[in-house]
Design a protein around this motif. Structure first.
Motif, short mmCIF file in Angstrom:
data_model
loop_
_atom_site.label_atom_id
_atom_site.label_comp_id
_atom_site.label_asym_id
_atom_site.label_seq_id
_atom_site.Cartn_x
_atom_site.Cartn_y
_atom_site.Cartn_z
N ALA A 1 -42.87 16.14 34.69
CA ALA A 1 -42.60 17.52 34.29
C ALA A 1 -41.28 17.70 33.57
CB ALA A 1 -42.65 18.45 35.51
N GLY A 2 -40.35 16.80 33.80
CA GLY A 2 -39.05 16.94 33.16
C GLY A 2 -38.97 16.36 31.77
N ALA A 3 -40.04 15.73 31.32
CA ALA A 3 -40.01 15.08 29.99
C ALA A 3 -39.79 16.12 28.89
CB ALA A 3 -41.31 14.33 29.75
N GLN A 4 -38.92 15.79 27.97
CA GLN A 4 -38.64 16.69 26.85
C GLN A 4 -39.54 16.37 25.67
OE1 GLN A 4 -36.38 19.28 27.09
NE2 GLN A 4 -36.36 18.61 29.24
N ALA A 5 -40.03 17.40 25.02
CA ALA A 5 -40.89 17.21 23.85
C ALA A 5 -40.07 16.66 22.68
CB ALA A 5 -41.54 18.53 23.46
N ARG A 6 -40.57 15.61 22.06
CA ARG A 6 -39.96 15.12 20.83
C ARG A 6 -40.52 15.90 19.66
NH1 ARG A 6 -41.08 8.94 20.17
NH2 ARG A 6 -40.57 9.59 18.05
N PRO A 7 -39.70 16.32 18.71
CA PRO A 7 -40.24 17.03 17.55
C PRO A 7 -41.27 16.20 16.81
CG PRO A 7 -37.84 17.21 17.62
CD PRO A 7 -38.23 16.20 18.65
N ALA A 8 -42.33 16.86 16.38
CA ALA A 8 -43.40 16.16 15.67
C ALA A 8 -43.08 16.03 14.18
CB ALA A 8 -44.72 16.90 15.85
N SER A 9 -42.05 16.74 13.72
CA SER A 9 -41.65 16.66 12.31
C SER A 9 -40.14 16.73 12.24
CB SER A 9 -42.29 17.81 11.52
OG SER A 9 -41.73 19.06 11.92
N GLN A 10 -39.61 16.64 11.02
CA GLN A 10 -38.18 16.68 10.83
C GLN A 10 -37.77 17.98 10.16
OE1 GLN A 10 -36.12 14.16 11.99
NE2 GLN A 10 -38.05 13.43 12.89
N GLY A 11 -36.71 18.59 10.69
CA GLY A 11 -36.23 19.83 10.08
C GLY A 11 -35.06 20.41 10.85
N GLN A 12 -34.34 21.30 10.20
CA GLN A 12 -33.21 21.99 10.82
C GLN A 12 -33.13 23.45 10.38
OE1 GLN A 12 -30.97 21.15 13.18
NE2 GLN A 12 -32.10 19.24 13.48
N ARG B 1 -45.27 11.91 25.40
CA ARG B 1 -44.21 12.53 24.60
C ARG B 1 -43.73 11.63 23.47
NH1 ARG B 1 -44.57 17.88 25.60
NH2 ARG B 1 -44.89 18.21 27.82
N SER B 2 -44.12 10.36 23.50
CA SER B 2 -43.70 9.46 22.42
C SER B 2 -44.58 9.61 21.18
CB SER B 2 -43.74 8.00 22.90
OG SER B 2 -45.08 7.58 23.12
N LYS B 3 -45.71 10.33 21.30
CA LYS B 3 -46.61 10.52 20.17
C LYS B 3 -46.95 12.00 20.01
CE LYS B 3 -48.71 5.98 20.96
NZ LYS B 3 -49.96 5.26 21.32
N PRO B 4 -45.97 12.83 19.73
CA PRO B 4 -46.21 14.27 19.68
C PRO B 4 -47.20 14.66 18.60
CG PRO B 4 -44.06 13.75 18.75
CD PRO B 4 -44.57 12.48 19.37
N LEU B 5 -48.20 15.44 19.00
CA LEU B 5 -49.23 16.00 18.10
C LEU B 5 -50.00 14.93 17.34
CD1 LEU B 5 -47.39 19.13 16.61
CD2 LEU B 5 -48.66 18.92 18.75
#
Length: 429
Positions: free
Chosen positions: A176-187, A219-223
């Protein structure tokens, strides 16, 4: 230690255990039977909550077909058994009418009900854990001002040992504590807003990311896609996966807002998402979702080179060309050249479904057919019959392979064994 002292020690241990269980039962009783809550919210907060409920797609899991809004009963398939969406109307006995705003926030972000029992992770608290408290409070205000519906929650079909909810504590500790890695790059501000809408409110990764053997989101393969949750696979939504199937920003905007793009029509669970969620969002938020999915620097979509006429030479094991089967079964609606018919059937030439490297959804559509599509606004698509009774596994595989080669530029083989497995699994979804 004497036997007498052992007996006293055991008696005290039994007494302490009985008192603990009694207090635990009384606490649960109080939480279950505590006072009903009256919510005073401003019209602006309630309206904000209405919008956020759509963004979070709450109705998809908590409003059954033909049922009262948010009264629960929606069956949610999982590898561990069927889990039903719960009643989240303000009924005090069967809904959330005794929940405070704090109780509600704790439940949706920590997966623990007001009486202390653990919620199954089908409730996406792992995604909702990053929800803003003001957004949670607005959702709560909206739900608590809806009509109360007295409807007991449906019994779940989760088998042993997964029906022992205390085991979810261990699951939460691991995952449950795992943080989502962004599926794309942006700011950019638009990208960051899209990240919140996709990863938190929309919880898109709950369906579109692969899962591990204990049901945890990878979480290592978001979306990156998932074909293990429902009858239809949730496709790859990474920038590269979308570009490979021809998606660009304009196409995504059309699809999310109307359910129809030049090369795709929303279907199955995504049709619900469009009807109940994304079509109700502002243009800015739909644009933010598209920005996040593609990234601030989107990859160029792979151009569709046009129908491959050479694929028509494919001959089936029974001597019948797959093209002939297409003319006999499909061309009446999808057109002789796969061009489709507006408001009747989508085009197949360049369709994202036949361009997908994974043939899962195309095979399922051929086997099962599709229901009539009632899309936002006045758009409709007629139902498609299934051909499971007319075509054997080899014939379905040949037709799917021909469609992918001719209209999708996909030359990988579709095996009869893959078709067989999907045919046999039809009853489990």
């Amino acid at each position: 230690m004497s036997k007498r002292r052992w007996k006293r020690l055991i008696a005290w241990a039994v007494l302490v255990a009985l008192v603990w269980f009694a207090l635990d039962w009384l606490a649960g009783w109080w939480y279950r039977r505590g006072p009903a809550v009256r919510v005073d919210a401003t019209p602006a907060q309630i309206e904000r909550g209405r919008y956020l409920v759509a963004a979070a797609d709450c109705a998809a899991c908590h409003t059954a077909d033909g049922g009262a809004p948010f009264a629960g009963g929606v069956p949610l398939a999982s590898p561990f058994g069927v889990i039903h969406g719960t009643n989240i109307t303000p009924d005090a006995d069967t809904g959330i009418g005794r929940y405070s705003a704090d109780d509600f926030f704790h439940a949706i972000t920590r997966g623990e009900a007001r009486d202390g029992h653990q919620l199954y992770p089908a409730m996406p608290y792992v995604s909702y854990k990053t929800i803003a408290r003001a957004d949670s409070d607005a959702i709560y205000a909206y739900l608590m001002t809806r009509p109360a519906v007295k409807r007991e929650n449906s019994a779940n079909g989760v088998g042993f040992p997964f029906n022992i909810r205390t085991g979810i504590h261990a699951w939460n500790l691991l995952f449950a504590g795992a943080q989502a890695r962004p599926a794309s790059q942006g700011q950019s501000p638009q990208w960051k807003r899209g990240e919140y809408l996709v990863e938190t409110l929309g919880h898109c990764g709950e369906c579109h990311s692969p899962r591990g053997w204990l049901g945890q989101v990878d979480r290592s393969k978001p979306l990156a896609g998932n074909d293990a949750l429902g009858r239809f696979a949730a496709p790859d939504l990474t920038p590269q996966g979308l570009a490979q199937r021809g998606w660009d920003r304009a196409g995504l905007l059309d699809y999310l807002a109307r359910g129809v793009a030049a090369h795709a029509v929303a279907s199955d669970e995504m049709l619900k998402v469009v009807n109940l969620s994304t079509s109700r969002l502002s243009q800015d938020d739909v644009g933010a979702i598209a920005t996040y999915l593609l990234g601030d620097a989107p990859p160029a979509p792979l151009a569709f080179a046009g129908a491959n006429a050479g694929a028509g030479a494919s001959i089936g094991a029974d001597g019948v060309p797959a093209q002939s089967r297409y003319f006999a079964l499909c061309a009446g609606c999808h057109g002789r050249d796969g061009q489709g018919v507006p408001h009747v059937a989508p085009a197949l030439a360049g369709n994202t479904g036949v361009r997908d490297p994974n043939p899962h959804n195309l095979i399922v559509a051929i086997l099962d057919g599709l229901p009539e599509h009632d899309l936002p606004g006045l758009e409709r698509m007629q139902d498609m019959p299934g051909f499971a009774a007319q075509l054997n596994d080899q014939e379905v595989a040949e037709l799917a392979q021909w469609l992918r080669a001719r209209y999708g530029g996909q030359n990988s083989q579709v095996s009869a064994e893959r078709v067989k497995k999907l045919r046999e699994s039809a009853g489990s979804h």
